[in-house]
Write a protein that holds these residues in place. Sequence first.
Motif, PDB file in Angstrom:
ATOM      1  N   VAL A   1      35.429  13.500  28.461  1.00 16.17           N
ATOM      2  CA  VAL A   1      35.780  15.060  28.982  1.00 16.17           C
ATOM      3  C   VAL A   1      36.029  14.993  30.330  1.00 16.17           C
ATOM      4  O   VAL A   1      37.355  15.644  30.528  1.00 16.17           O
ATOM      5  N   ARG A   2      35.579  14.454  31.253  1.00 16.96           N
ATOM      6  CA  ARG A   2      35.867  14.206  32.478  1.00 16.96           C
ATOM      7  C   ARG A   2      37.345  13.868  32.762  1.00 16.96           C
ATOM      8  O   ARG A   2      38.098  14.228  33.618  1.00 16.96           O
ATOM      9  N   ALA A   3      37.291  12.533  32.102  1.00 14.08           N
ATOM     10  CA  ALA A   3      38.747  11.878  32.248  1.00 14.08           C
ATOM     11  C   ALA A   3      40.037  12.652  31.849  1.00 14.08           C
ATOM     12  O   ALA A   3      40.928  12.664  32.239  1.00 14.08           O
ATOM     13  N   VAL A   4      39.646  13.215  30.646  1.00 11.28           N
ATOM     14  CA  VAL A   4      40.772  13.913  29.823  1.00 11.28           C
ATOM     15  C   VAL A   4      41.073  15.204  30.717  1.00 11.28           C
ATOM     16  O   VAL A   4      42.133  15.557  31.001  1.00 11.28           O
ATOM     17  N   THR A   5      39.982  15.966  31.230  1.00  9.45           N
ATOM     18  CA  THR A   5      40.052  17.187  31.972  1.00  9.45           C
ATOM     19  C   THR A   5      40.685  16.768  33.459  1.00  9.45           C
ATOM     20  O   THR A   5      41.784  17.623  33.826  1.00  9.45           O
ATOM     21  N   ASP A   6      40.713  15.745  33.948  1.00  3.48           N
ATOM     22  CA  ASP A   6      41.313  15.486  35.301  1.00  3.48           C
ATOM     23  C   ASP A   6      42.701  14.908  34.862  1.00  3.48           C
ATOM     24  O   ASP A   6      43.624  15.670  35.826  1.00  3.48           O
ATOM     25  N   ALA A   7      42.858  14.485  33.867  1.00  2.00           N
ATOM     26  CA  ALA A   7      44.268  14.137  33.633  1.00  2.00           C
ATOM     27  C   ALA A   7      45.135  15.327  33.169  1.00  2.00           C
ATOM     28  O   ALA A   7      46.261  15.581  33.857  1.00  2.00           O
ATOM     29  N   LEU A   8      44.518  16.313  32.667  1.00  2.00           N
ATOM     30  CA  LEU A   8      45.238  17.745  32.191  1.00  2.00           C
ATOM     31  C   LEU A   8      45.385  18.493  33.395  1.00  2.00           C
ATOM     32  O   LEU A   8      46.540  18.896  33.722  1.00  2.00           O
ATOM     33  N   ALA A   9      44.497  18.512  34.366  1.00  2.00           N
ATOM     34  CA  ALA A   9      44.584  18.900  35.677  1.00  2.00           C
ATOM     35  C   ALA A   9      45.777  18.555  36.411  1.00  2.00           C
ATOM     36  O   ALA A   9      46.447  19.312  37.227  1.00  2.00           O
ATOM     37  N   LEU A  10      45.985  17.353  36.432  1.00  3.75           N
ATOM     38  CA  LEU A  10      46.921  16.448  37.288  1.00  3.75           C
ATOM     39  C   LEU A  10      48.261  16.564  36.456  1.00  3.75           C
ATOM     40  O   LEU A  10      49.127  16.107  37.166  1.00  3.75           O
ATOM     41  N   GLY A  11      48.263  17.022  35.127  1.00  2.00           N
ATOM     42  CA  GLY A  11      49.523  17.322  34.457  1.00  2.00           C
ATOM     43  C   GLY A  11      49.985  15.744  34.156  1.00  2.00           C
ATOM     44  O   GLY A  11      51.106  15.446  33.866  1.00  2.00           O
ATOM     45  N   ASP A  12      48.967  15.027  34.079  1.00  2.00           N
ATOM     46  CA  ASP A  12      49.234  13.432  33.855  1.00  2.00           C
ATOM     47  C   ASP A  12      49.256  13.232  32.143  1.00  2.00           C
ATOM     48  O   ASP A  12      48.368  12.678  31.580  1.00  2.00           O
ATOM     49  N   THR A  13      50.375  13.594  31.598  1.00  5.36           N
ATOM     50  CA  THR A  13      50.355  13.744  30.213  1.00  5.36           C
ATOM     51  C   THR A  13      51.842  13.043  29.765  1.00  5.36           C
ATOM     52  O   THR A  13      52.440  13.367  28.845  1.00  5.36           O
ATOM     53  N   GLY A  14      52.224  12.055  30.627  1.00  4.93           N
ATOM     54  CA  GLY A  14      53.367  11.422  30.070  1.00  4.93           C
ATOM     55  C   GLY A  14      53.392  10.154  29.223  1.00  4.93           C
ATOM     56  O   GLY A  14      52.554  10.269  28.268  1.00  4.93           O
TER      57      GLY A  14
END
Length: 398
Positions: free
Chosen positions: A55-68
């Motif tokens: 959850v933490r890793a995915v949440t952090d990625a979404l917060a960064l917009g790290d969805t490439g």
Amino acid sequence: MTRIPHEPSGELNPLQVLSLDQLRRRTSAKWRTYPDDVLPLWVAEMDVPLAEPVVRAVTDALALGDTGYASGTRCAEALAAFAAKRWNWDGVAVERTAVVPDVMTGVVELLKLVTRPGDAVVVNPPVYPPFYGFVGHLDRRVVEAPLGADGRLDPEILEDTYRRVTEDGRQAAHLLCSPQNPTGTMHTREELATVAALAERHGVRVVADEAHAPLAVGDEPFVPYLSVPGAERGLSVMSASKAWNLAGLRAAVALAGPAAAEDLARLPEEASDGPNHVGVIAQTAALTDGTPWLDALLDGLAAQRSLLASLLAEHLPGVRYRPGAATYLAWLDCRALGLGDDPASVFLEQGRVALNPGPTFGTGGEGHARLNFGTSAEVLTEAVRRMGRAAARHGGAG
């Protein structure tokens, strides 16, 4: 190779966290395929919250917009570290891996590398139903080498099948399900070494689907196919998706034995362009930091396996159930109940419990059903009670 025991994790049993009302708010296939009065114990989704590191890793990625787009080898590196610690196996050579979109896509791509259209692909029914559809769509022939009456690989049947599918000089592959879905059978080191020896003798290439590998419920260790002598030309696909309930965050790692490295190197670039970047992030986090959660889950699954056996003895004594050593799946032999070839249809229509129909698993599936016990004790108890009442109403010998 021995299974490395785990210490009590201190985490809550993930199977006992979510209420039925909370689960019914989910929009995945498990909870939307059937009406709300049906208890869904079918598709391979567990009724658990995600591990906090995921959850933490995915949440952090979404917060960064790290969805490439996915890149790099971090998922393979995480799998290598997990395998070394969990299975005492240092055989995940990152240079002989490739990240693929999911397990079945990886399996298909590997089969393309070692077979041609029209070639045979051996499977061991009863086995995961998509094997039939994916292999057929690939324009390969499915050839069955059924498990023995004990639910284990039968070397004589396997060798005879290998001989038949290669006698005309054609290439052939063996799509090995390890651990076995739906039986939960954990193939032993000796059994896998026999597969490797027979495959080499007959020129058959083994591709192992090891999606359920982290889900060894008992004391029996999981043995990676590529770790056994003679499997140097083997190929495998592993993933964190089943063990950490990440079907919606897909990714998988394809692995090659030392003598199959050149085959894997021929994997086309487009086959590795499809992994879900957030899925790679989630699976890397699960493999790296999700072991305490997994250990708590395995303890919960062991309890569920015992509970299921007790419930069946009480409410459906006519059902034969051989607890598997892996997975959260139970293969129920309902033939003594007199419910026909597809007892799952009776349990659904008259008991409002959804299971997977046995006939879809190939030869040996008639009169059987697959039950997913990756749920709470309360849901499992109510489901088996309903099944018992359904069998009684149908006139079965419950």
